[in-house]
Design an enzyme around this catalytic site. Sequence first.
Site, PDB file in Angstrom:
ATOM      1  N   LEU A   1     -12.494  -8.980   2.131  1.00  0.00           N
ATOM      2  CA  LEU A   1     -12.805  -9.999   3.136  1.00  0.00           C
ATOM      3  C   LEU A   1     -11.654 -10.179   4.117  1.00  0.00           C
ATOM      4  O   LEU A   1     -11.857 -10.345   5.320  1.00  0.00           O
ATOM      5  CB  LEU A   1     -13.121 -11.335   2.459  1.00  0.00           C
ATOM      6  CG  LEU A   1     -14.303 -11.345   1.487  1.00  0.00           C
ATOM      7  CD1 LEU A   1     -14.437 -12.717   0.842  1.00  0.00           C
ATOM      8  CD2 LEU A   1     -15.587 -10.965   2.204  1.00  0.00           C
ATOM      9  N   GLN A   2     -10.424 -10.134   3.607  1.00  0.00           N
ATOM     10  CA  GLN A   2      -9.262 -10.405   4.451  1.00  0.00           C
ATOM     11  C   GLN A   2      -9.046  -9.324   5.507  1.00  0.00           C
ATOM     12  O   GLN A   2      -8.602  -9.610   6.611  1.00  0.00           O
ATOM     13  CB  GLN A   2      -8.007 -10.562   3.586  1.00  0.00           C
ATOM     14  CG  GLN A   2      -7.582  -9.314   2.844  1.00  0.00           C
ATOM     15  CD  GLN A   2      -6.667  -9.595   1.671  1.00  0.00           C
ATOM     16  OE1 GLN A   2      -5.578 -10.126   1.844  1.00  0.00           O
ATOM     17  NE2 GLN A   2      -7.102  -9.251   0.463  1.00  0.00           N
TER      18      GLN A   2
ATOM     19  N   ASP B   1      -0.614  -4.282   5.502  1.00  0.00           N
ATOM     20  CA  ASP B   1       0.581  -4.615   4.720  1.00  0.00           C
ATOM     21  C   ASP B   1       1.814  -4.878   5.576  1.00  0.00           C
ATOM     22  O   ASP B   1       2.808  -5.398   5.075  1.00  0.00           O
ATOM     23  CB  ASP B   1       0.887  -3.496   3.723  1.00  0.00           C
ATOM     24  CG  ASP B   1      -0.175  -3.373   2.643  1.00  0.00           C
ATOM     25  OD1 ASP B   1      -0.681  -4.408   2.195  1.00  0.00           O
ATOM     26  OD2 ASP B   1      -0.501  -2.235   2.262  1.00  0.00           O
TER      27      ASP B   1
ATOM     28  N   GLY C   1      -6.756   2.324   3.778  1.00  0.00           N
ATOM     29  CA  GLY C   1      -7.499   1.073   3.878  1.00  0.00           C
ATOM     30  C   GLY C   1      -7.673   0.657   5.324  1.00  0.00           C
ATOM     31  O   GLY C   1      -6.741   0.747   6.117  1.00  0.00           O
TER      32      GLY C   1
ATOM     33  N   MET D   1      -3.664  -9.178  -0.571  1.00  0.00           N
ATOM     34  CA  MET D   1      -3.108  -7.831  -0.653  1.00  0.00           C
ATOM     35  C   MET D   1      -1.598  -7.839  -0.413  1.00  0.00           C
ATOM     36  O   MET D   1      -1.048  -8.799   0.121  1.00  0.00           O
ATOM     37  CB  MET D   1      -3.809  -6.920   0.360  1.00  0.00           C
ATOM     38  CG  MET D   1      -5.255  -6.635  -0.004  1.00  0.00           C
ATOM     39  SD  MET D   1      -6.106  -5.622   1.239  1.00  0.00           S
ATOM     40  CE  MET D   1      -7.654  -5.300   0.380  1.00  0.00           C
ATOM     41  N   GLY D   2      -0.968  -6.731  -0.792  1.00  0.00           N
ATOM     42  CA  GLY D   2       0.478  -6.584  -0.641  1.00  0.00           C
ATOM     43  C   GLY D   2       1.079  -6.075  -1.924  1.00  0.00           C
ATOM     44  O   GLY D   2       1.424  -6.839  -2.816  1.00  0.00           O
ATOM     45  N   ARG D   3       1.178  -4.757  -2.039  1.00  0.00           N
ATOM     46  CA  ARG D   3       1.634  -4.135  -3.287  1.00  0.00           C
ATOM     47  C   ARG D   3       3.143  -4.281  -3.474  1.00  0.00           C
ATOM     48  O   ARG D   3       3.617  -4.695  -4.525  1.00  0.00           O
ATOM     49  CB  ARG D   3       1.250  -2.651  -3.262  1.00  0.00           C
ATOM     50  CG  ARG D   3       1.682  -1.853  -4.464  1.00  0.00           C
ATOM     51  CD  ARG D   3       1.181  -0.432  -4.364  1.00  0.00           C
ATOM     52  NE  ARG D   3      -0.263  -0.410  -4.283  1.00  0.00           N
ATOM     53  CZ  ARG D   3      -1.067  -0.417  -5.339  1.00  0.00           C
ATOM     54  NH1 ARG D   3      -0.549  -0.459  -6.548  1.00  0.00           N
ATOM     55  NH2 ARG D   3      -2.374  -0.382  -5.193  1.00  0.00           N
TER      56      ARG D   3
ATOM     57  N   GLU E   1      -0.788  -9.491  -4.621  1.00  0.00           N
ATOM     58  CA  GLU E   1      -1.247  -8.653  -5.734  1.00  0.00           C
ATOM     59  C   GLU E   1      -0.090  -7.926  -6.393  1.00  0.00           C
ATOM     60  O   GLU E   1      -0.166  -7.537  -7.561  1.00  0.00           O
ATOM     61  CB  GLU E   1      -2.278  -7.632  -5.231  1.00  0.00           C
ATOM     62  CG  GLU E   1      -1.706  -6.624  -4.245  1.00  0.00           C
ATOM     63  CD  GLU E   1      -2.725  -5.602  -3.749  1.00  0.00           C
ATOM     64  OE1 GLU E   1      -3.824  -5.522  -4.343  1.00  0.00           O
ATOM     65  OE2 GLU E   1      -2.420  -4.894  -2.772  1.00  0.00           O
TER      66      GLU E   1
END
EC number: 2.7.1.90
Length: 423
Positions: A298-299, A144, A13, A190-192, A247
């Site tokens: 967008l972020q 991340d 990403g 985001m951030g798994r 997320e």
Amino acid sequence: MSKKNAFYAQSGGVTAVINASACGVIETARQHSDKIGKVYAGLNGIVGALREELIDVSQESTETIAALRHTPSGAFGSCRYKLKSLEQNRAEYERLIEVFKAHDIGYFFYNGGGDSADTCLKISQLSEKMGYPIQAIHIPKTVDNDLPFTDNCPGFGSVAKYVAVSTKEAALDVASMCATSTKVFILEVMGRHAGWIAAAGALAQEQEGDAPHIILLPEVAFDKEKFLAKVQQTVADNGYCVIVASEGAQYEDGTFLADAGSVDAFGHKQLGGVAPTLAKMVKNELGLKYHWALADYLQRAARHIASATDVEQAYAVGKAAVEAAIAGKNAIMPTIERNGSSAADYSWSIGEAPLSEVANVEKFMPEEFITADGFGITQAGRNYLEPLIQGEDYPPYKNGIPQYARLKKVLVGKKLEKGFDVL
């Protein structure tokens, strides 16, 4: 000994500042043309190397390369393609080294996260065994912020700034309408597995009671009853409730709130939207009107509001990678070292870490950064985050729109007879 060419690739990403790292690599390599020959870039990341689709960066002007510093996304193309282990598919690694050898490439700069660090390390090791040693340097990149050894990761500071600003602005909207309209707003970021981005939403707070009122982190097990009670109490106290949710928010047993039931190219669970999942809870259990939003691409593409600190650090690790290679170093990653304990006395410098210790290791939010109730960050967490979003570095504008670099992406001629099936 004749000078070798260099190969640069972007992985995974993208971010608002990954091209600033590319700029650092290319400009520094051009300054050392006595030691580094041509710079090639992979068209669509490592896939470009496997397919022998190499962009001749010398065809790009000085002005275009300089413009990469303020251009978001991956200018050369990135990819989500995880090379298998050496035991599973040695042919992939051997193909890479064959391509490098055919194009007289002795330096490999791979700009990405943990998986690309692992690839870098393996190429360094295998190339030595194959009698064509490659100096492989990993350049850290991930929104991340989960790479070890480096204080923070280029790309994170800008997404953190975007999330903090967006949270503040959306909260003002909700506050102005809550008497007769929306009571709960949820922003999914985001951030798994690591909650750094969600935590950055807290930087929108200036005084007690300010939004966000709830932050959901993967590091804290989600408790539905506790969450709903907090939402209800917050609405009672403030008239509205703003939530920033990672997320990767998950239950105590490790199940994601939004598991979509499939996996991506890296074998990671596909997440299907934690915001609508939470919104449904709020509606069904509390009967409150809600809105939700996905920060999504967008972020990580918001170069117009990038952190100046992030831009400078992204360029610096690219520059440091080339300088490390020229100095004869191999299988390392430039790191960002923090000096000072708050935004007021913050400064940083460049260090390095061995890839043997970096590859496939994730860095999570430490307990001391998370409040006792699990819904916010402590002062220690704020002290860590605040310096990373400092400063503005606006791109040039024309007719009200940012102007970004457009590359020619001229490919060099192929030298190997056989192609390689990648996808």
